[in-house]
Design a protein around this motif. Structure first.
Motif, PDB file in Angstrom:
ATOM      1  N   LEU A   1       2.359   4.797   0.553  1.00 55.93           N
ATOM      2  CA  LEU A   1       2.119   5.848   1.545  1.00 55.93           C
ATOM      3  C   LEU A   1       2.638   7.174   0.991  1.00 55.93           C
ATOM      4  O   LEU A   1       3.545   7.170   0.152  1.00 55.93           O
ATOM      5  CB  LEU A   1       2.817   5.479   2.862  1.00 55.93           C
TER       6      LEU A   1
ATOM      7  N   PHE B   1      -6.025   7.024   3.672  1.00 55.55           N
ATOM      8  CA  PHE B   1      -5.200   7.337   2.505  1.00 55.55           C
ATOM      9  C   PHE B   1      -5.249   6.199   1.487  1.00 55.55           C
ATOM     10  O   PHE B   1      -5.431   6.423   0.292  1.00 55.55           O
ATOM     11  CB  PHE B   1      -3.753   7.596   2.940  1.00 55.55           C
ATOM     12  N   SER B   2      -5.114   4.969   1.977  1.00 54.12           N
ATOM     13  CA  SER B   2      -5.022   3.829   1.053  1.00 54.12           C
ATOM     14  C   SER B   2      -6.320   3.586   0.293  1.00 54.12           C
ATOM     15  O   SER B   2      -6.319   2.973  -0.765  1.00 54.12           O
ATOM     16  CB  SER B   2      -4.641   2.563   1.819  1.00 54.12           C
TER      17      SER B   2
ATOM     18  N   ILE C   1       0.884  -1.179   0.000  1.00 55.26           N
ATOM     19  CA  ILE C   1       0.000   0.000   0.000  1.00 55.26           C
ATOM     20  C   ILE C   1       0.916   1.222   0.000  1.00 55.26           C
ATOM     21  O   ILE C   1       1.728   1.397   0.906  1.00 55.26           O
ATOM     22  CB  ILE C   1      -0.911   0.002   1.255  1.00 55.26           C
TER      23      ILE C   1
ATOM     24  N   LEU D   1      -8.198  -4.050  11.672  1.00 59.76           N
ATOM     25  CA  LEU D   1      -7.534  -2.751  11.552  1.00 59.76           C
ATOM     26  C   LEU D   1      -8.513  -1.708  11.019  1.00 59.76           C
ATOM     27  O   LEU D   1      -9.111  -1.907   9.963  1.00 59.76           O
ATOM     28  CB  LEU D   1      -6.326  -2.834  10.597  1.00 59.76           C
TER      29      LEU D   1
ATOM     30  N   PHE E   1      -5.131   7.051   9.574  1.00 63.09           N
ATOM     31  CA  PHE E   1      -4.649   7.898   8.478  1.00 63.09           C
ATOM     32  C   PHE E   1      -4.227   7.027   7.292  1.00 63.09           C
ATOM     33  O   PHE E   1      -4.539   7.343   6.147  1.00 63.09           O
ATOM     34  CB  PHE E   1      -3.475   8.772   8.948  1.00 63.09           C
ATOM     35  N   ILE E   2      -3.533   5.921   7.585  1.00 65.49           N
ATOM     36  CA  ILE E   2      -3.110   5.023   6.500  1.00 65.49           C
ATOM     37  C   ILE E   2      -4.344   4.418   5.825  1.00 65.49           C
ATOM     38  O   ILE E   2      -4.441   4.351   4.600  1.00 65.49           O
ATOM     39  CB  ILE E   2      -2.178   3.903   7.038  1.00 65.49           C
TER      40      ILE E   2
ATOM     41  N   PHE F   1      -6.938  -7.737   8.696  1.00 70.85           N
ATOM     42  CA  PHE F   1      -7.479  -6.647   7.872  1.00 70.85           C
ATOM     43  C   PHE F   1      -8.818  -6.159   8.418  1.00 70.85           C
ATOM     44  O   PHE F   1      -9.118  -4.968   8.399  1.00 70.85           O
ATOM     45  CB  PHE F   1      -7.627  -7.090   6.408  1.00 70.85           C
TER      46      PHE F   1
ATOM     47  N   LEU G   1      -2.866   4.366  12.071  1.00 74.47           N
ATOM     48  CA  LEU G   1      -3.526   3.328  11.258  1.00 74.47           C
ATOM     49  C   LEU G   1      -4.731   3.907  10.521  1.00 74.47           C
ATOM     50  O   LEU G   1      -4.998   3.560   9.370  1.00 74.47           O
ATOM     51  CB  LEU G   1      -3.960   2.153  12.143  1.00 74.47           C
TER      52      LEU G   1
ATOM     53  N   LEU H   1      -9.075  -0.647   7.104  1.00 72.11           N
ATOM     54  CA  LEU H   1      -8.849  -1.749   6.176  1.00 72.11           C
ATOM     55  C   LEU H   1     -10.026  -2.713   6.309  1.00 72.11           C
ATOM     56  O   LEU H   1     -10.765  -2.668   7.276  1.00 72.11           O
ATOM     57  CB  LEU H   1      -7.535  -2.454   6.494  1.00 72.11           C
TER      58      LEU H   1
ATOM     59  N   ILE I   1     -10.436  -5.005   0.927  1.00 71.65           N
ATOM     60  CA  ILE I   1      -9.093  -4.557   0.529  1.00 71.65           C
ATOM     61  C   ILE I   1      -8.161  -5.766   0.482  1.00 71.65           C
ATOM     62  O   ILE I   1      -7.348  -5.902  -0.440  1.00 71.65           O
ATOM     63  CB  ILE I   1      -8.562  -3.469   1.493  1.00 71.65           C
TER      64      ILE I   1
END
Lengths: 149, 493
Positions: A143, B404-405, A141, B33, B400-401, B30, B398, B36, B40
């Motif tokens: 970043l 974003f992802s 993924i 979290l 934020f990731i 997954f 986590l 996620l 995904i």
């Protein structure tokens, strides 16, 4: 003025704006489709009517306020850290911004408890590297890398 | 007997079992979290399956999906942050249970209910798939619109106090869901020329903002990180649930299971809707509705049974009609096509072994997830022993990731923050956030079916009330809003 009444006025006003904007969305001619304006029109109408309903049924509330002065100050602090983090992600990327954000949040959330500088620094750097390795390398993924790099 | 041997050989080969175990672990991680999800996980693994046989590939992907749906309740229980949309209602009672020091019990209920939901729904899907699929064809946009409408109003009826606040919250959700390209004619609405807004507001960013950012910001502001960590002397046996508690929830589980199976089976919906609907039904029909939201295990049973039942439900239209029941089945369908298989009614005739491997993999994955979670159950509450000045910043990273992802844009992380602050504002005004979330999730479905319903009909809106199933859903929806205030008025008289 009463809190529920203010909220009702704001919701009704926004509802009226959306209602008005929805009427400007064109309807395709020669089709039975009601057009893309219908749905926001329904949402706007709902907001407008419910806003008026909230004004009409507003009751004086007693008891504890939602946030006290001290609590509000803390909310401002955490909001500021998070906003700065989003901005810095854009320019500096994940690997540089995240340790600072983690360090700042750890310091804030410890309240009066004193945590040694190096402990917070080690925590901030290790969580950043660990999450980067897991997400970027294992889960592939991507970043943010930052505009400056 | 002809297909029994190849199905069993495919499923129980060492490589298949190892892949399914790995897939189940990955799915649970997954799902747990925030941001996620199993979807995904399935998407990330899909390219890796190209070199595998279709049977092996589907066994791996299905186990990630099953683990993902089930794992969502872990963060909902421990942190009050739903791992996926399917665990939103689990937060309402599992998290308060956790705060009371009953984390293992809450996890035990979640594990058991998840297993029952997935296991039974997979068996039903396997047996009834060809027959139930015929029913789906008879449902038109009128019925789907009315179902979505009643789902929103049922959630609104659950909000305490002023009904106008619940309805206002739902209306705001509908308006937010209409940002971006409209369905049917792709008209760009309320995006103000911004390309990020043209695609619509992202659901994951909204959910993370509404739950994670809100929870962490408010907990920090109010200094309310008051968890009671379980006393290690209090030994918990088995799943930590008594036989009496299970017996008392049999009807609750049957109803929630039926809701989950049905919602999962309807195209485009899924566990994100079923858990909220089952929860509202459990609360409305409970003898003690006042206990809901304060740590009532009935709520956890309802939410977790229904969201996992949606797994089997979603498989029915996927295998028999080639229509995805939710986002994950849409990815799986893409995977089937990439492996040279043609989803739809002919799949049963052309590739019966593959179809039964798929159902078998779901059942085996459900058992694997059950065992993995059962043995991990006593370790998970230890997460709560981590000091909050370390735990909360890690969760935020986590989130934020995760945000974003989802779209690979920083706009989404900003959006997550916006929704976090927006939910704080809603809390200050006293607007409930669940109707907002529900209306936002169902908004696109509601709109597309409303427009289709009007377009297909020669009588305008009349079909929505003349078709019996649609009329029934509308009655339930309107009744859920009107009846509680009427009941109060009659009580006063």
């Amino acid at each position: 003025m009463h809190k529920d009444r203010i909220a009702g006025i704001v919701i009704a006003l926004f509802g009226a704006v959306i209602l008005f904007a929805s009427t400007k969305i064109p309807v395709r001619p020669n089709t039975s489709d009601p057009g893309s304006g219908l749905f926001p029109l329904l949402g706007g109408t709902g907001m407008f009517i419910c806003g008026l309903g909230m004004i009409a049924t507003a009751k004086k509330q007693s008891g504890k306020p939602f946030l006290g002065k001290e609590e509000f100050t803390r909310l401002l602090k955490i909001s500021l850290v998070l906003i700065i983090y989003v901005i810095s992600l854009n320019y500096l990327g994940f690997l540089i911004s995240s340790p600072f954000m983690l360090y700042a949040l750890t310091s804030l959330m410890a309240y009066e408890k004193r945590i040694l500088f190096w402990r917070k620094a080690v925590f901030a750097v290790s969580i950043t590297i660990l999450s980067w390795l897991i997400f970027q390398k294992i889960f592939t993924i991507l970043l943010p890398t930052g505009k400056l790099f | 007997m002809g297909i029994f041997n190849p199905v069993v050989t495919s499923l129980f080969s060492p490589i298949s079992m190892i892949l399914m175990l790995g897939g189940s672990i990955m799915g649970i991680i997954f799902g747990a979290l925030p941001g996620l999800s199993g979807t995904i996980g399935v998407t990330l693994l899909l390219p890796l399956t190209f070199g595998m046989s279709p049977n092996l590939a589907i066994a791996l992907l299905i186990s990630v999906w099953v683990g993902g749906v089930s794992g969502g309740f872990i963060s909902a229980t421990l942190l009050g942050i739903p791992g996926t949309a399917s665990s939103v209602a689990t937060c309402f009672d599992a998290f308060p249970l956790s705060k009371q020091g009953k984390t293992t019990k809450a996890l035990g209920v979640g594990i058991l209910a998840s297993f029952i939901g997935t296991f039974l729904s997979a068996i039903i899907a396997m047996v009834l798939s060809p027959f139930i699929a015929k029913l789906a064809i008879k449902l038109g946009p009128w019925e789907i619109f009315s179902l979505c409408f009643s789902a929103i109003t049922l959630i609104v009826s659950m909000s305490k106090g002023n009904i106008f606040k619940g309805l206002a919250s739902a209306s705001i959700g509908l308006v937010f869901s209409s940002v971006g390209f409209a369905p049917v004619d792709a008209y760009n609405r309320f995006s103000f020329g911004n390309i990020y807004l043209s695609g619509g507001l992202n659901g994951v960013a909204l959910m993370l903002g509404l739950f994670a950012v809100y929870l962490i910001a408010m907990d920090y502001s109010k200094r309310s990180n008051d968890y009671v960590v379980e006393d290690p002397k209090d030994k918990i046996h088995g799943f930590g649930v008594t036989f009496k508690e299970i017996k008392n929830n049999i009807w609750n589980m049957i109803r929630s299971f039926a809701i989950g199976l049905w919602i999962g089976f309807l195209p485009g919906m899924g566990a994100g809707l079923s858990n909220l609907l089952a929860y509202s039904q459990a609360k409305n029909s409970s003898k003690y509705p006042e206990k809901f939201g304060k740590g009532c295990i009935d709520g956890v049973f309802a939410s977790e049974t229904s969201n996992n039942a949606a797994v089997g439900g979603a498989m029915i239209p996927m295998t028999s009609l080639g229509i995805p029941g939710d986002a994950t089945t849409a990815v799986l369908l893409g995977g089937l096509i990439l492996h040279g298989l043609q989803p739809g009614p002919l799949l049963f005739n052309n590739n019966p072994v593959f179809v039964y491997v798929m159902y078998g993999a779901t059942i085996i994955a459900a058992i694997m997830v059950l065992l993995l979670q059962f043995f991990g159950m006593r370790l998970l509450p230890k997460i709560l022993k981590i000091p909050y000045h370390y735990l909360y910043p890690t969760i935020l990273i986590l989130c934020f990731i995760g945000a974003f992802s989802e779209t690979n844009t920083l706009f989404n992380t900003g959006l997550m923050l916006f929704f976090g602050f927006f939910s704080i504002l809603m809390g200050w005004i006293g607007l409930p956030s669940t109707p907002f979330l529900m209306a936002f999730i169902l908004g696109p479905m509601l709109e597309v079916n409303l427009r289709r319903g009007i377009s297909y009909s020669t009588t305008g809106l009349a079909d929505f009330i003349t078709r019996p199933v649609s009329a029934l859903f509308l009655l339930v929806g309107i009744g859920s809003i009107i009846l509680p205030p009427l009941r109060r008025i009659f009580k006063r008289i």
